[in-house]
Design an enzyme around this catalytic site. Structure first.
Site, PDB file in Angstrom:
ATOM      1  N   GLU A   1       0.685   4.120   0.915  1.00  0.00           N
ATOM      2  CA  GLU A   1       0.268   5.196   1.820  1.00  0.00           C
ATOM      3  C   GLU A   1       1.488   6.043   2.133  1.00  0.00           C
ATOM      4  O   GLU A   1       2.515   5.520   2.527  1.00  0.00           O
ATOM      5  CB  GLU A   1      -0.300   4.591   3.110  1.00  0.00           C
ATOM      6  CG  GLU A   1      -1.582   3.810   2.868  1.00  0.00           C
ATOM      7  CD  GLU A   1      -1.884   2.809   3.980  1.00  0.00           C
ATOM      8  OE1 GLU A   1      -1.171   2.804   4.987  1.00  0.00           O
ATOM      9  OE2 GLU A   1      -2.843   2.044   3.805  1.00  0.00           O
TER      10      GLU A   1
ATOM     11  N   GLU B   1      -7.913  -1.211  15.042  1.00  0.00           N
ATOM     12  CA  GLU B   1      -8.529  -2.137  14.087  1.00  0.00           C
ATOM     13  C   GLU B   1      -7.581  -3.291  13.792  1.00  0.00           C
ATOM     14  O   GLU B   1      -6.431  -3.069  13.433  1.00  0.00           O
ATOM     15  CB  GLU B   1      -8.847  -1.385  12.786  1.00  0.00           C
ATOM     16  CG  GLU B   1      -9.394  -2.303  11.707  1.00  0.00           C
ATOM     17  CD  GLU B   1      -9.459  -1.630  10.327  1.00  0.00           C
ATOM     18  OE1 GLU B   1      -9.715  -0.418  10.248  1.00  0.00           O
ATOM     19  OE2 GLU B   1      -9.237  -2.339   9.330  1.00  0.00           O
TER      20      GLU B   1
ATOM     21  N   ARG C   1       0.849  -1.198   0.000  1.00  0.00           N
ATOM     22  CA  ARG C   1       0.000   0.000   0.000  1.00  0.00           C
ATOM     23  C   ARG C   1       0.879   1.240   0.000  1.00  0.00           C
ATOM     24  O   ARG C   1       1.693   1.426   0.907  1.00  0.00           O
ATOM     25  CB  ARG C   1      -0.926  -0.017   1.201  1.00  0.00           C
ATOM     26  CG  ARG C   1      -1.845  -1.222   1.110  1.00  0.00           C
ATOM     27  CD  ARG C   1      -2.841  -1.305   2.220  1.00  0.00           C
ATOM     28  NE  ARG C   1      -3.710  -2.453   1.955  1.00  0.00           N
ATOM     29  CZ  ARG C   1      -4.847  -2.701   2.578  1.00  0.00           C
ATOM     30  NH1 ARG C   1      -5.273  -1.872   3.484  1.00  0.00           N
ATOM     31  NH2 ARG C   1      -5.558  -3.758   2.272  1.00  0.00           N
TER      32      ARG C   1
ATOM     33  N   ARG D   1      -0.218  -6.217  12.579  1.00  0.00           N
ATOM     34  CA  ARG D   1      -1.105  -5.460  13.473  1.00  0.00           C
ATOM     35  C   ARG D   1      -1.519  -6.340  14.652  1.00  0.00           C
ATOM     36  O   ARG D   1      -1.484  -5.919  15.805  1.00  0.00           O
ATOM     37  CB  ARG D   1      -2.315  -5.003  12.655  1.00  0.00           C
ATOM     38  CG  ARG D   1      -3.243  -3.992  13.286  1.00  0.00           C
ATOM     39  CD  ARG D   1      -2.702  -2.579  13.366  1.00  0.00           C
ATOM     40  NE  ARG D   1      -2.559  -1.821  12.147  1.00  0.00           N
ATOM     41  CZ  ARG D   1      -3.542  -1.206  11.494  1.00  0.00           C
ATOM     42  NH1 ARG D   1      -4.782  -1.292  11.917  1.00  0.00           N
ATOM     43  NH2 ARG D   1      -3.288  -0.500  10.409  1.00  0.00           N
TER      44      ARG D   1
ATOM     45  N   ARG E   1       1.388   2.356  13.025  1.00  0.00           N
ATOM     46  CA  ARG E   1       0.576   1.153  12.799  1.00  0.00           C
ATOM     47  C   ARG E   1       0.395   0.789  11.332  1.00  0.00           C
ATOM     48  O   ARG E   1      -0.366  -0.101  10.989  1.00  0.00           O
ATOM     49  CB  ARG E   1      -0.772   1.299  13.487  1.00  0.00           C
ATOM     50  CG  ARG E   1      -1.546   2.491  13.001  1.00  0.00           C
ATOM     51  CD  ARG E   1      -2.624   2.866  13.997  1.00  0.00           C
ATOM     52  NE  ARG E   1      -3.497   3.853  13.391  1.00  0.00           N
ATOM     53  CZ  ARG E   1      -4.784   3.661  13.150  1.00  0.00           C
ATOM     54  NH1 ARG E   1      -5.356   2.543  13.456  1.00  0.00           N
ATOM     55  NH2 ARG E   1      -5.494   4.620  12.603  1.00  0.00           N
ATOM     56  N   HIS E   2       1.080   1.513  10.457  1.00  0.00           N
ATOM     57  CA  HIS E   2       1.001   1.194   9.025  1.00  0.00           C
ATOM     58  C   HIS E   2       2.367   0.843   8.460  1.00  0.00           C
ATOM     59  O   HIS E   2       3.374   1.447   8.820  1.00  0.00           O
ATOM     60  CB  HIS E   2       0.445   2.382   8.234  1.00  0.00           C
ATOM     61  CG  HIS E   2      -1.002   2.639   8.492  1.00  0.00           C
ATOM     62  ND1 HIS E   2      -1.431   3.554   9.422  1.00  0.00           N
ATOM     63  CD2 HIS E   2      -2.116   2.083   7.967  1.00  0.00           C
ATOM     64  CE1 HIS E   2      -2.755   3.554   9.454  1.00  0.00           C
ATOM     65  NE2 HIS E   2      -3.207   2.670   8.587  1.00  0.00           N
TER      66      HIS E   2
ATOM     67  N   SER F   1     -10.974  -6.003   8.935  1.00  0.00           N
ATOM     68  CA  SER F   1     -12.190  -5.542   8.265  1.00  0.00           C
ATOM     69  C   SER F   1     -12.767  -6.724   7.521  1.00  0.00           C
ATOM     70  O   SER F   1     -12.028  -7.571   7.005  1.00  0.00           O
ATOM     71  CB  SER F   1     -11.888  -4.441   7.250  1.00  0.00           C
ATOM     72  OG  SER F   1     -11.630  -3.234   7.903  1.00  0.00           O
TER      73      SER F   1
END
Ligand code: ATP
Ligand code: MG
Length: 436
Positions: A224, A359, A222, A410, A230-231, A362
């Protein structure tokens, strides 16, 4: 080269350090490992030798005929690799009550001056530790993290196989976005443009429509741009998909799966949990609608978010319900991707699972009806033509299905109560880091 040790013989005779505890006084052992520390006391030299199972004190006395262990211990540098042949001796002073008195010691590989602090409670900051991750991995607390992560990985597979699911492999190079959004790394694929996969979502759905229960451990990328604790830009996900299911069926699978994983870690990694000072509890589960969560969180003075939970709201849930997997369901459809089933009244079959204030997962009931998919793609500014084979896969006998994706790193980070996700990645990839 490097030493005259015969490793074929050594592997037949080797004793692992943890097993020394069960050996009697006078038993001969052959050990190999890393020099954790050396100490000099008059005519005695102490060396703490560490292998992957533990550490033991090796004690040499000056002037022992035919043995130069004493001299080697005087000059050997920390983290050098040595071979020791010697005898087990009971000792009140030695840690663990046993020491080894050497008859022979060999230097296998000399360590240069160390660029980071490799003691148990290292004072080196994380970025520098990651620059030298290969050396950071000499530390027992770091080894403990990755042994536990390995258990988590094995436990996931074990749970899924006993749950009747098949492990699947999916492509990591894809022709168009699988999730929508812009967080894709572009790659050159001959004359075409390709992307690194951001999830195996569409593939696992297509597979569940024939194989019913499928799972994968899948690497995602990803792009990002933000650097958070946390990423990651490269992460591993536990993916699950099941036919003839709605979101409640797979939330139940998820809660049993996480409980199984944590029980297994408690059972198999007691030593590692002690090294890093973590006391684990098997989590309870709680089910709440998004609307109820919003009311609750706002009544406690925290900001919630309209169709996605804010970081603050996740944190609040963690405070209110510690050691609990909180399933937040009946999620607003606006906050979920195009492949989540709408339920009417602006709600959806989507959910998130929050654990220890963050989280972890999902998931939800998927759309298996082509017309609804096309509509939801368009609503999100995506072109159904880019998703043709995916949409077509639901035209030839597609059962309703549901599933989820859970981040391995995570989950590990939260189980161990660590503050930065990079702690649980061997060689993390973030915006600033491509090496080692
Ligand atoms: P978040 O809202 O926390 O950024 P997300 O909703 O974008 O995550 P999903 O696409 O739902 O992530 O992915 C499923 C799970 O994978 C997440 O719940 C999380 O555990 C993990 N995950 C997602 N993105 C990352 C990332 N960049 N780094 C590490 N883990 C991630
Ligand atoms: Mg999510």
């Amino acid at each position: 080269m490097g030493s005259d040790l015969d490793f074929r013989e050594f592997n037949k005779n080797r004793t692992y350090i943890a097993d020394i505890l069960n050996l009697k006084d006078g038993v001969e052992v052959e050990l190999a490992g890393w020099v954790y520390d050396t100490r000099a006391l008059g005519k005695i030299r102490f060396l703490m030798l560490r292998d992957i199972t533990g550490a033991v004190q090796v004690t040499a006395v000056k002037g022992k005929a035919g043995d130069d262990s004493f001299d080697l211990m005087d000059r050997v540098s920390r983290e050098s690799v040595v071979y020791v042949k010697g005898k087990v001796k009971d000792s009140n002073q030695a840690p663990g009550g046993k020491e080894v008195v050497p008859d022979e010691m060999k230097l296998i590989s000399k360590a240069d001056d160390l660029p980071i602090d490799v003691s148990e409670y290292s004072k080196t900051e994380l970025p520098k530790r990651l620059d030298y991750r290969f050396l950071d991995l000499h530390r027992r607390p770091v080894q403990a993290i990755f042994k536990i992560e390995s258990t988590i990985l094995q436990a996931f597979r074990e749970f899924m196989v006993s749950n009747g699911a098949m492990e699947a492999q999916f492509p990591s190079i894809i022709g168009s976005s699988s999730e929508g959004g812009t967080e894709l790394f572009e790659a050159k694929y001959f004359e075409k443009k390709a992307f690194l996969s951001q999830s195996c979502q569409l593939y696992k759905q297509m597979l569940a429509c024939s194989m019913e229960k499928v799972f994968a451990v899948f690497t995602v990328w990803r792009a990002e741009k933000h650097n958070t604790v946390r990423h990651l830009n490269e992460a591993r996900q536990f993916d699950y998909e099941q036919a003839f299911a709605d979101e409640f069926v797979v939330m139940d699978v998820l809660s049993r799966c996480v409980q199984f994983i944590i029980k297994k870690v408690m059972k198999e990694n007691a030593k590692e949990l002690e090294i890093i000072g973590v006391k684990l509890r098997v989590p309870k589960t709680k089910y709440m609608t998004f609307a109820d969560v919003k009311n609750l969180v706002e009544s406690k003075g925290a900001h919630c978010g309209e169709d996605d939970l804010s970081t603050e709201a996740e944190k609040k849930l963690g405070e209110l319900f510690p050691d609990t997997i909180v399933f937040v369901h009946d999620w607003p459809i606006k906050g979920k991707p195009f492949y989540i089933m709408p339920k009417g009244d602006g709600l959806s079959g989507g959910f998130d699972a929050i654990y220890q204030g963050m989280e972890i997962t999902s998931g939800g009931q998927r759309v298996h009806i082509p017309e609804i998919l096309e509509k939801q793609l368009k609503e999100r500014g995506l072109d159904p033509a880019d998703f043709k084979s995916y949409i077509d896969s639901f035209r030839y006998g597609a059962p309703p299905h549901a599933g989820w994706g859970m981040g391995l790193e995570r989950l590990t980070m939260l189980i161990l109560g660590l503050q930065n996700i990079r702690e649980v990645v061997l060689f993390p990839r973030d915006k600033d880091r491509l090496t080692p």
